[in-house]
Design an enzyme around this catalytic site. Structure first.
Site, PDB file in Angstrom:
ATOM      1  N   GLU A 159       1.398 -10.176   1.635  1.00  0.00           N
ATOM      2  CA  GLU A 159       0.135  -9.430   1.695  1.00  0.00           C
ATOM      3  C   GLU A 159      -0.136  -8.909   3.104  1.00  0.00           C
ATOM      4  OE1 GLU A 159      -1.252  -8.492  -0.950  1.00  0.00           O
ATOM      5  OE2 GLU A 159      -0.154  -9.822  -2.280  1.00  0.00           O
ATOM      6  N   HIS A 167       1.741  -5.718   3.572  1.00  0.00           N
ATOM      7  CA  HIS A 167       1.018  -4.563   3.030  1.00  0.00           C
ATOM      8  C   HIS A 167      -0.055  -4.104   4.009  1.00  0.00           C
ATOM      9  CE1 HIS A 167       2.642  -4.285  -0.980  1.00  0.00           C
ATOM     10  NE2 HIS A 167       2.240  -5.493  -1.352  1.00  0.00           N
TER      11      HIS A 167
HETATM   12 ZN    ZN Z   1       2.700  -6.509  -3.155  1.00  0.00          ZN
END
Ligand code: ZN
Ligand code: ADP
Ligand code: MG
Length: 620
Positions: free
Chosen positions: A433, A436
Site C-alpha cells: 500500500e 501505491h
Molecule cells: Zn494494490
C-alpha cells in the site's frame, strides 16, 4: 443481548409445559400398565390350561384378547382364586369349553380395557398438541410458520428501561454513528422536518462485513429514539410457500404503521433484494421477485405526512442488490459500517470488557494492536473466550495471558474463514500500500492520496490506498494516464523492491492497469505506432457470439499484434517508473511502512507530510 423481547404468549408457554409433562406421564403409564395388570393372578402355561379343561377341573373362563382368566373347581384350589394364561389363536377352544360344560364368556376384564383404549386413543393427540404448543411457545420456529401462513414473523423489540441499547454500546464505527444520529432526530421530532417540507428518508442501507455491528446500530437507533423496533431477516421472507414472502412484507408494514414512529429492520436484505436481471435468461426466482416487489410497493406506499416508519436494512453484498432498491425514496442512503481500526478496536474492547472482571495487568491497547481485521463481533467473542479461560484457570479476574491465548484461538477460527492476515502477510500488504501511495504522490492524474490502510476492507481487498481527486476532471492527458498506471503498479513494485518476490495480491491492480493501457491504445488513440484510430467498438458487451470476450473491432492480425505490444510497452514503462521511484526512496518506503504497520491507518495531514518527502526520480 441487552434488549428485551416482548413476551410473546406467556400463558401458552406454561400450558405447553404442563401438557408436555402430562403427556409424557401418560405415555409411560401406557407402556407399563398392561404389564401391571397381567402380573396380578398366577400365570399358567396354555398347555396346562387346556389339560385342566380336558380334565374337567375348570369351572369358569373369561376369554380376553390378550389374556384368559379362569377359575378352578373349588375342590382343586382355594375359593375365588383366579388363574391366568396367555391365549393362543385357537378356534377349537369354545367348542372344547362347551363340551366340558365350562361357563365361559368373551368379556375381557373391563377395568383393564377401557383404560388402555382411552390411553391409546387420547394420548397420542395430546402429545402432539403438547409438542405443537411447545414450539409455538418457543417463539417463531417449528411448525407455526406452516400454519399461520403469511403472518409476519417479525420480532418486536420494545425498548426496556434497563436493557436499552444506545450508541454508547457501539464503538469503532464513528462515521456510521454520525450519519445515524440524523435518523434518530427524524424519529424523535418528525414534525420539525416535515413542517418545512423536507422529505424524511425512508430507507437506510447499512453496508459492511459480517459482525461489524449493523444489527447493533439499528437497535441503537431505536433505543436512542425510544421507538419500537421490528426486525426480520431477509432469508425468513423467502421460504416454504410461494406467495408467503410478499404477504409477510405486507403484514410487517401493517404492524409497523400501527406503532409508528418506529423502525423496521431487514437483515440480510440481499436474500430478497438480489438484482432481478442477474438471473440471466432463465427467469428469476418468482417468489423472491414477488417479495421484492411487495417491499418496493410498501416503501413507496408510506408517503410524507404519513406515519414515520424508517426502514433500516443490512447487507454485506451491496453490489448484488437490485438497482430499484437503491432509487431515491427507497434505500437512497447508504451507511458504511466497516471493520474498526486500532483505536476503534480498543474502544470496542472497553465496552465488552465491562462485562467481565479484569485483572490489573490487562492492557486493552496491546490487545487491540494484536487483533487487526477483527470485527466487533470477533472482539466480543474474544473477551468471552478470555473470560472462559480465566475461569478454567481458577483465576479471580481475566489476565493478559488469557487474552493472549484467546486471541490465538479466535484467530485460528477466523483464519479458516480467511479474514485475518498473519504477521508476514500484514507486512507485505503494508509495503504494497505504501508503494501505491508513494508512486501516486509523485505522478499526476491520481488525485491526492488521502488515506492508506492495512485493515482488510470489504470482502476482497487486504489493504487499500484512498485517493481523492482534488478537482473534477473530465480530460486526462497521456502523462496522467501513464501516471495512473504506474500508481496501480506501485504496490507490486514495492513488493519486488523489498521482498524480491511477488504475491497474488496484485492481480486486481494488474487487471486495471492493463485495461487502462489498452484503452489508451485502442480507444484514445494515444499510440504513435497505431495512430489516432479507435480500435474498440462501444463499451457495452455483446450478447451473441464470442464477441463479448473481445470487443475490439475486427482488426488484422498484424494490428492485433501491434496493439498487444503497445499495451505491453505502456505497462512495462510504467512499471519501470514505479520501481525507480521506490528504489530511489527506499528509506522513506521503510519508514512509512513501519509506521503503517504500527498504526494500521495513516491519513490526512500526517500522510501528506510523509508523502511530501518523496523525491522525484533523478537520472544519474
Ligand atoms: Zn494494490
Ligand atoms: P452484524 O449485524 O454487522 O453482523 P452484529 O450487530 O450482529 O453484527 O454484531 C454482533 C455482536 O458483536 C453485537 O451484538 C456486539 O456484541 C458485537 N459488536 C459488533 N460490532 C460492535 C461494535 N462496533 N461495537 C461494540 N460491539 C460490537
Ligand atoms: Mg446482523
Amino acid at each position: 443481548m441487552a434488549i428485551k423481547e416482548q413476551p410473546k404468549q406467556p400463558r401458552f408457554r406454561i400450558i405447553a409445559n404442563i401438557l408436555l409433562a402430562v403427556s409424557g406421564l401418560f405415555l409411560l403409564l401406557n407402556l407399563f400398565l398392561p404389564g401391571l395388570f397381567a402380573s396380578g393372578p398366577a400365570g399358567v402355561p396354555y398347555s396346562l390350561f387346556i389339560h385342566q379343561v380336558q380334565e374337567g377341573e375348570v369351572s369358569r373362563v373369561s376369554v380376553g384378547q390378550n389374556q384368559i382368566l379362569y377359575q378352578i373347581k373349588t375342590e382343586n384350589a382355594e375359593p375365588g382364586q383366579v388363574f391366568t394364561t396367555t391365549p393362543i389363536f385357537d378356534l377349537e377352544l369354545p367348542k372344547l369349553l362347551e363340551q366340558k360344560g365350562v361357563e365361559f364368556a368373551a368379556t375381557p376384564p373391563p377395568k383393564n380395557t377401557w383404560f388402555t383404549t382411552l390411553l391409546s386413543w387420547v394420548i397420542p393427540p395430546l402429545i402432539f398438541i403438547g409438542i405443537w404448543q411447545f414450539f409455538i411457545a418457543r417463539g417463531g420456529g417449528g411448525p407455526q410458520g406452516a400454519l399461520s401462513i403469511g403472518k409476519s414473523k417479525a420480532k418486536v423489540y420494545v425498548e426496556g428501561e434497563s436493557a436499552k441499547i444506545t450508541f454508547a454500546d457501539v464503538a469503532g464505527v464513528e462515521e456510521a454513528k454520525t450519519e445515524l444520529v440524523e435518523i434518530v432526530d427524524f424519529l424523535k421530532t418528525p414534525a420539525r422536518f416535515t413542517q418545512i417540507g423536507a422529505r424524511i428518508p425512508k430507507g437506510v442501507l447499512l453496508v459492511g462485513p459480517p459482525g461489524t455491528g449493523k444489527t447493533l446500530l439499528a437497535k441503537a437507533v431505536a433505543g436512542e429514539a425510544g421507538v419500537p423496533f421490528f426486525s426480520i431477516s431477509g432469508s425468513e421472507f423467502v421460504e416454504l410457500f410461494v406467495g408467503v414472502g410478499s404477504s409477510r412484507v405486507r403484514d410487517l408494514f401493517e404492524q409497523a404503521k400501527k406503532q409508528a414512529p418506529c423502525i423496521v429492520f431487514i437483515d440480510e436484505l440481499d436474500a430478497i433484494g438480489k438484482s432481478r436481471s442477474s438471473n440471466g435468461f432463465y427467469g428469476g426466482n418468482d417468489e423472491r421477485e414477488q417479495t421484492l416487489n411487495q417491499l418496493l410497493t410498501e416503501m413507496d406506499g408510506f408517503a410524507a405526512g404519513d406515519a414515520t416508519v424508517i426502514v433500516l436494512a443490512a447487507t454485506n453484498r451491496p453490489e448484488i442488490l437490485d438497482p430499484a432498491l437503491l432509487r431515491p425514496g427507497r434505500f437512497d442512503r447508504q451507511v458504511l459500517v466497516d471493520r474498526p481500526d486500532l483505536s476503534g478496536r480498543e474502544a470496542i474492547l472497553k465496552i465488552h470488557a465491562q462485562k467481565v472482571k479484569l485483572g490489573d495487568d490487562v492492557d486493552l491497547k496491546a490487545i487491540a494492536t494484536r487483533t487487526p481485521g477483527f470485527a466487533g463481533a470477533d472482539l466480543a467473542n474474544l473477551v468471552n473466550e478470555a473470560a472462559l479461560l480465566a475461569a478454567r484457570n481458577h483465576r479471580q479476574g481475566v489476565a493478559q495471558e488469557d487474552f493472549a491465548e484467546a486471541i490465538e484461538r479466535v484467530v485460528a477460527g477466523l483464519e479458516k474463514k480467511s479474514r485475518v492476515m498473519n504477521e508476514t502477510e500484514k507486512k507485505i500488504v503494508a509495503y504494497h500500500e505504501v508503494g501505491h501511495a508513494m508512486v501516486g504522490s509523485l505522478t499526476t492524474g491520481n488525485g491526492r492520496v488521502e488515506k492508506i490502510s492495512i485493515i482488510p476492507r470489504g470482502m476482497a481487498a487486504l489493504g487499500y490506498t484512498l485517493q481523492l481527486p482534488t478537482e473534477d476532471r473530465f480530460l486526462m492527458n497521456e502523462t496522467e494516464l501513464r501516471g495512473q498506471i504506474a500508481t496501480l503498479l506501485g504496490g507490486r513494485s514495492a513488493e519486488e523492491v523489498v521482498f524480491n518476490s511477488i504475491t497474488t495480491g496484485a492481480s486486481n491492480d494488474l487487471q486495471r492497469a492493463t485495461d487502462l493501457a489498452e484503452r489508451m491504445v485502442t480507444t484514445y488513440g494515444m499510440s504513435k505506432v497505431l495512430g489516432p484510430l479507435a480500435y474498440q467498438q462501444g463499451q457495452q458487451a455483446m450478447f451473441l457470439g464470442n464477441g463479448a470476450s473481445n470487443p475490439r473491432r475486427a482488426v488484422s492480425e498484424d494490428t492485433a499484434k501491434a496493439i498487444d505490444s503497445e499495451v505491453k510497452e505502456i505497462v512495462e514503462t510504467a512499471h519501470e517508473q514505479a520501481l525507480e521511484i521506490l528504489r530511489q526512496n527506499r528509506d522513506l518506503l521503510e519508514a512509512i511502512a513501519t509506521q503503517l504497520l504500527e498504526t494500521e491507518v495513516i491519513e490526512g495531514e500526517k500522510l501528506h507530510s510523509l508523502l511530501s518527502q518523496v523525491k522525484p526520480v533523478t537520472n544519474s
